[in-house]
Design a protein around this motif. Structure first.
Motif, mmCIF file in Angstrom:
data_model
loop_
_atom_site.group_PDB
_atom_site.id
_atom_site.type_symbol
_atom_site.label_atom_id
_atom_site.label_comp_id
_atom_site.label_asym_id
_atom_site.label_seq_id
_atom_site.Cartn_x
_atom_site.Cartn_y
_atom_site.Cartn_z
ATOM 1 N N PHE A 68 0.901 -1.178 -0.065
ATOM 2 C CA PHE A 68 -0.071 -0.140 -0.059
ATOM 3 C C PHE A 68 0.760 1.227 -0.002
ATOM 4 O O PHE A 68 0.566 2.055 -0.782
ATOM 5 C CB PHE A 68 -0.999 0.027 1.282
ATOM 6 N N ASP A 69 1.897 1.316 0.860
ATOM 7 C CA ASP A 69 2.609 2.494 0.965
ATOM 8 C C ASP A 69 3.543 2.833 -0.253
ATOM 9 O O ASP A 69 3.815 3.989 -0.629
ATOM 10 C CB ASP A 69 3.685 2.353 2.168
ATOM 11 N N PHE A 70 4.049 1.919 -0.959
ATOM 12 C CA PHE A 70 4.617 1.974 -2.008
ATOM 13 C C PHE A 70 3.644 1.732 -3.344
ATOM 14 O O PHE A 70 4.266 1.758 -4.525
ATOM 15 C CB PHE A 70 5.738 0.791 -2.161
ATOM 16 N N GLN A 71 2.459 1.944 -3.263
ATOM 17 C CA GLN A 71 1.723 1.894 -4.326
ATOM 18 C C GLN A 71 1.835 0.884 -5.445
ATOM 19 O O GLN A 71 2.096 0.882 -6.550
ATOM 20 C CB GLN A 71 1.612 3.427 -5.115
ATOM 21 N N GLN A 72 2.042 -0.329 -4.976
ATOM 22 C CA GLN A 72 2.285 -1.656 -5.688
ATOM 23 C C GLN A 72 1.151 -1.878 -6.147
ATOM 24 O O GLN A 72 0.475 -3.162 -5.511
ATOM 25 C CB GLN A 72 3.321 -2.578 -4.900
ATOM 26 N N ARG B 79 -3.923 -9.104 -10.918
ATOM 27 C CA ARG B 79 -4.691 -9.109 -9.455
ATOM 28 C C ARG B 79 -4.658 -7.608 -8.940
ATOM 29 O O ARG B 79 -3.443 -6.906 -8.821
ATOM 30 C CB ARG B 79 -4.091 -9.980 -8.532
ATOM 31 N N GLU B 80 -5.824 -6.912 -9.018
ATOM 32 C CA GLU B 80 -5.514 -5.368 -8.382
ATOM 33 C C GLU B 80 -5.191 -5.588 -6.730
ATOM 34 O O GLU B 80 -5.547 -6.749 -6.179
ATOM 35 C CB GLU B 80 -7.072 -4.820 -8.112
ATOM 36 N N ASN B 81 -4.261 -4.689 -6.193
ATOM 37 C CA ASN B 81 -3.388 -5.250 -5.186
ATOM 38 C C ASN B 81 -3.553 -3.869 -4.020
ATOM 39 O O ASN B 81 -2.857 -4.335 -3.190
ATOM 40 C CB ASN B 81 -1.918 -4.994 -5.474
ATOM 41 N N ASN B 82 -4.344 -2.945 -4.302
ATOM 42 C CA ASN B 82 -4.512 -1.997 -3.235
ATOM 43 C C ASN B 82 -5.668 -1.447 -2.787
ATOM 44 O O ASN B 82 -5.819 -0.532 -1.951
ATOM 45 C CB ASN B 82 -3.619 -0.540 -3.679
ATOM 46 N N GLU B 83 -6.843 -2.415 -3.266
ATOM 47 C CA GLU B 83 -7.969 -2.064 -2.741
ATOM 48 C C GLU B 83 -8.948 -3.366 -2.302
ATOM 49 O O GLU B 83 -8.384 -3.988 -1.781
ATOM 50 C CB GLU B 83 -8.780 -1.347 -3.850
ATOM 51 N N ASP B 84 -10.287 -3.224 -2.416
ATOM 52 C CA ASP B 84 -11.118 -4.542 -2.018
ATOM 53 C C ASP B 84 -10.896 -4.473 -0.667
ATOM 54 O O ASP B 84 -10.922 -3.683 0.320
ATOM 55 C CB ASP B 84 -10.815 -5.620 -2.986
ATOM 56 N N LEU B 85 -11.262 -5.731 -0.163
ATOM 57 C CA LEU B 85 -11.212 -6.160 1.137
ATOM 58 C C LEU B 85 -10.013 -5.869 1.903
ATOM 59 O O LEU B 85 -9.962 -5.954 3.248
ATOM 60 C CB LEU B 85 -11.866 -7.637 1.500
ATOM 61 N N TYR B 86 -8.981 -5.666 1.324
ATOM 62 C CA TYR B 86 -7.567 -5.667 1.965
ATOM 63 C C TYR B 86 -7.399 -4.257 2.581
ATOM 64 O O TYR B 86 -6.339 -4.023 3.192
ATOM 65 C CB TYR B 86 -6.598 -6.282 1.150
ATOM 66 N N VAL B 87 -8.068 -3.331 2.407
ATOM 67 C CA VAL B 87 -7.635 -2.058 2.777
ATOM 68 C C VAL B 87 -8.062 -1.834 4.213
ATOM 69 O O VAL B 87 -7.692 -0.841 4.723
ATOM 70 C CB VAL B 87 -8.812 -0.874 2.024
ATOM 71 N N GLY B 88 -9.042 -2.899 4.983
ATOM 72 C CA GLY B 88 -8.907 -2.749 6.442
ATOM 73 C C GLY B 88 -10.178 -1.883 6.771
ATOM 74 O O GLY B 88 -10.001 -1.485 8.099
ATOM 75 N N VAL B 89 -10.946 -1.579 6.046
ATOM 76 C CA VAL B 89 -12.144 -0.827 6.384
ATOM 77 C C VAL B 89 -13.285 -1.782 7.135
ATOM 78 O O VAL B 89 -13.705 -2.740 6.303
ATOM 79 C CB VAL B 89 -12.799 -0.263 5.282
ATOM 80 N N GLY B 90 -13.602 -1.542 8.267
ATOM 81 C CA GLY B 90 -14.542 -2.471 9.058
ATOM 82 C C GLY B 90 -14.324 -2.142 10.418
ATOM 83 O O GLY B 90 -13.704 -1.551 11.069
ATOM 84 N N LEU C 172 3.851 -4.734 -8.140
ATOM 85 C CA LEU C 172 4.128 -3.460 -8.971
ATOM 86 C C LEU C 172 3.651 -2.294 -8.656
ATOM 87 O O LEU C 172 2.615 -2.231 -8.689
ATOM 88 C CB LEU C 172 4.117 -4.233 -10.718
ATOM 89 N N ASN C 173 4.860 -1.508 -8.769
ATOM 90 C CA ASN C 173 4.617 -0.146 -9.006
ATOM 91 C C ASN C 173 4.734 0.570 -10.464
ATOM 92 O O ASN C 173 6.077 0.729 -10.815
ATOM 93 C CB ASN C 173 5.062 0.955 -7.961
ATOM 94 N N PRO C 174 3.993 0.138 -11.407
ATOM 95 C CA PRO C 174 4.398 0.581 -12.706
ATOM 96 C C PRO C 174 4.858 1.679 -12.905
ATOM 97 O O PRO C 174 5.880 1.656 -14.070
ATOM 98 C CB PRO C 174 2.910 0.183 -13.363
ATOM 99 N N GLY D 283 7.068 3.238 -11.158
ATOM 100 C CA GLY D 283 8.408 3.409 -10.598
ATOM 101 C C GLY D 283 8.728 4.506 -9.676
ATOM 102 O O GLY D 283 9.694 5.127 -9.331
ATOM 103 N N THR D 284 7.469 4.995 -9.253
ATOM 104 C CA THR D 284 7.600 6.047 -8.118
ATOM 105 C C THR D 284 7.955 5.518 -6.678
ATOM 106 O O THR D 284 8.357 6.330 -5.830
ATOM 107 C CB THR D 284 6.039 6.744 -8.009
ATOM 108 N N ALA D 285 7.979 4.350 -6.675
ATOM 109 C CA ALA D 285 8.595 3.564 -5.522
ATOM 110 C C ALA D 285 8.972 2.286 -5.735
ATOM 111 O O ALA D 285 8.649 1.775 -6.937
ATOM 112 C CB ALA D 285 7.425 3.523 -4.337
ATOM 113 N N PRO D 286 9.549 1.522 -4.979
ATOM 114 C CA PRO D 286 9.979 0.285 -5.618
ATOM 115 C C PRO D 286 8.883 -0.720 -5.607
ATOM 116 O O PRO D 286 7.956 -0.852 -4.846
ATOM 117 C CB PRO D 286 10.976 -0.212 -4.169
ATOM 118 N N SER D 287 9.182 -1.724 -6.525
ATOM 119 C CA SER D 287 8.315 -3.105 -6.877
ATOM 120 C C SER D 287 8.946 -4.149 -5.732
ATOM 121 O O SER D 287 10.136 -4.043 -5.585
ATOM 122 C CB SER D 287 8.024 -3.445 -8.083
ATOM 123 N N MET D 288 8.066 -5.189 -5.605
ATOM 124 C CA MET D 288 8.470 -6.120 -4.582
ATOM 125 C C MET D 288 8.081 -7.538 -5.314
ATOM 126 O O MET D 288 7.111 -7.529 -5.802
ATOM 127 C CB MET D 288 7.911 -6.018 -3.168
#
Length: 369
Positions: A93-97, A128-139, A281-283, A285-290
């Motif tokens: 999330f922090d690296f916009q991957q 796979r979308e990697n920064n949204e959906d149920l994984y954002v921790g809203v609840g 991936l951060n396509p 390149g504004t932050a590292p990909s992992m």
């Protein structure tokens, strides 16, 4: 000079990462790729010793890297979610991957559990979308611990987040067109000039808000790619058809949760978790990909020296592609293919008795040949 961060992590992570780094060292010399490594002590042992998961200072050091190679996250002595959220999801999330990329490719010489299917039938790419959906921790909870307890976990989907993921999938399909047309296209599709296919996997008949957004975005973006066929599958139908007819899939684009599930199914189709590589991936390149193998920390075999290192090695190849060293990436994949095609050393997950190090050495020897 490219700076690469290394997080060996937990369980079998350090064992497989060592083999991935040995391969990286060799191809770096062969292809003139200059890099430096910085190792980061993150994971369960550090958390239990210090109470720290991922500090701001460490996060800043990781941000200075061009890429990160991760071994595994997860420790039986740490409560579930602490390391996964505190390290893996925080970095994503922090690296916009925002893209999780997982190839599903069956190599010759590897058995798939699907009868009468071979390498020509199992060759798909899951976006796979990697920064949204149920994984954002809203609840949250109401009346936690009582008979009237209510737990809420909210799926978050934004037009911007969905669109960038869908567009990435169509671009990947165009890149795959360079390797030839998709065999699953009908004659009518080919006559219409289509070369590849993107399948949206969602649940539009039940999740009528979030997945309506996905479908509308998929159709609108897809019209910009007339050479790419648009296909849709409900997630349950997709799982069934991945087993019955995997050859019908080329590029799949899907949500964070559904992508998490179907890529593990894909890993089984390609011979097991020990062969499943991935990139966060951060396509831009504004932050590292992992880059990481998807098998996790596997604490039941940690320290036994029998974990399959090939998923880590193939993750190194994905990292080199991202770092614009495609020749080195291709060299690694050819070496892995050679090792798997021959009756050489294999770890127990592939029916052999070889150690992690023996399989790693076999890849190195194939690279040197």
């Amino acid at each position: 000079m490219v700076k690469i961060g290394v997080i060996p992590g937990d369980g079998v992570g350090p064992e497989v990462t060592a083999q991935g780094l040995a391969v990286l060292e060799l191809v770096g010399g062969l292809d003139g790729f200059r890099y430096e490594l910085e190792e980061f002590d993150l994971g369960g042992e550090r958390y239990m010793a210090t109470g720290e998961v991922l500090t701001d200072a460490t996060l800043a050091r990781l941000r200075s890297c061009r890429a990160i190679l991760l071994g595994a996250v997860g420790h039986p002595g740490v409560p579930p979610g602490v390391l996964e959220k505190g390290i893996l999801l925080k970095l994503r999330f922090d690296f916009q991957q925002y893209i999780n990329l997982r190839p599903v490719h069956l190599y010759p010489g590897v058995q798939t559990p699907i009868r009468d299917k071979g390498p020509d039938d199992i060759d798909m790419l899951v976006v796979r979308e990697n920064n949204e959906d149920l994984y954002v921790g809203v609840g949250g909870f109401t009346r936690k611990g009582t008979p009237e307890e209510v737990a809420l976990q909210t799926s978050v989907n934004t037009r911007a987040g969905v669109e960038r993921c869908v567009r990435y999938a169509f671009e990947q399909a165009r890149k795959r067109a360079g390797a030839g047309p998709f065999r699953g296209l009908s004659k009518a599709d080919r006559d219409a000039g289509m070369t590849r296919q993107v399948t949206l996997v969602a649940k539009t008949n039940v999740l009528t808000f979030a997945h309506d957004l996905w479908m509308r975005t998929f159709e609108e973006v897809g019209r910009e790619y007339p050479d790419i066929k648009r296909d849709y599958q409900h997630v349950d139908a997709c799982c069934m058809r991945m087993v019955v007819s995997p050859e019908r899939f080329d590029v799949i684009v899907t949500t964070n949760m559904f992508g998490d599930i179907i890529t593990d199914l894909g890993a089984v189709l390609q011979g097991g978790m020990g062969l499943a590589a991935s990139g966060n991936l951060n396509p831009e390149g504004t932050a590292p990909s992992m880059f990481e193998p998807v098998h996790g920390s596997a604490p039941d075999i940690a320290g036994k020296g029998i974990a399959n290192p090939l998923a880590s090695v193939l993750s190194v190849a994905m990292m080199l592609d991202h770092l614009d060293v495609p020749a080195a990436a291709a060299r690694i994949r050819r070496a892995v293919a050679q090792v798997l095609a021959e009756p050489g050393p294999r770890t127990p997950d592939l029916g052999g008795k070889a150690t992690t190090a023996e399989v790693g050495r076999a890849v190195v020897e194939a690279l040197r040949a």
